[in-house]
Design an enzyme around this catalytic site. Sequence first.
Site, PDB file in Angstrom:
ATOM      1  N   ASP A 168      39.878  51.951  35.691  1.00 15.45           N
ATOM      2  CA  ASP A 168      40.831  50.905  35.341  1.00 15.45           C
ATOM      3  C   ASP A 168      40.111  49.595  35.033  1.00 15.45           C
ATOM      4  OD1 ASP A 168      40.436  49.440  37.777  1.00 15.45           O
ATOM      5  OD2 ASP A 168      41.830  50.767  38.797  1.00 15.45           O
ATOM      6  N   LYS A 169      40.855  48.631  34.540  1.00 11.40           N
ATOM      7  CA  LYS A 169      40.278  47.382  34.048  1.00 11.40           C
ATOM      8  C   LYS A 169      39.436  46.672  35.103  1.00 11.40           C
ATOM      9  CE  LYS A 169      41.567  42.883  32.103  1.00 11.40           C
ATOM     10  NZ  LYS A 169      42.683  41.986  31.725  1.00 11.40           N
TER      11      LYS A 169
END
Length: 253
Positions: A122-123
Amino acid sequence: MKTSPPRHGLARVLSKRGLCSRTQAAQWISQGRVRVDGRVIRDPEFPITADGAQQIAIDGDEAGQAPARLYLMLNKPRGLVTTARDDRGRETVYRCFDGAQVDDGQGGGMPLPWVAPVGRLDKASEGLLLFCNDPAWAARITDPERGPTKTYHVQVDTQPGPELLLALEAGVDCEGECLRARQARVLRLGERNAWLEIVLDEGRNRQIRRLLAAFDIAVLRLVRVAVGPLELGGLAKGQWRLLSSGEVDALRA
């Protein structure tokens, strides 16, 4: 009775040959850039036989031969999303491949062919992210039952005791899913936080963050440091390298 060879959608065939993602293939097809046996096809689901008898061309160049298989690892920086294109305009992991080249086999260089992420981070997460243009290998790596373990170093906002580590390994029910760590141990303790090593043998969405949140623990940093026997090592942030044939086979085994 002679049976006809199986058929698959045109976009899927282009993706399976490692030429592009299925989404990219669908865009090319809708733009009229793809021909089958000399005819422009605009339907991504246009049936193509699996025996390769039909001639496919993209922008006039024959696409019958898949490019050489490539496997690489990236040290993903925090703040990038794991996708080829983001509808919200956020920077993606493909920024790290700007201007990238690989050996063309004749002593020169050529642009890095299309490669897809194997799984995702994820980011807010960092570390080892695999890419390839071999869908079968990618499926093997991401298989929840047969795929390799993933090892993470996680900074948390507490000082966990033995009971918490056992609870992480025992798992919790979260919205109908059982979230658990295969192994959890303390790497080092700070005054107000700690670094844990957490090993997963499955890849659920935001699994570590959700697992720790179930115990009211916040994740300060999350870094994937290994996939199976493959370690991130000293690869610098935002840099990538090709995998050796031995590393590719070790991950497949």
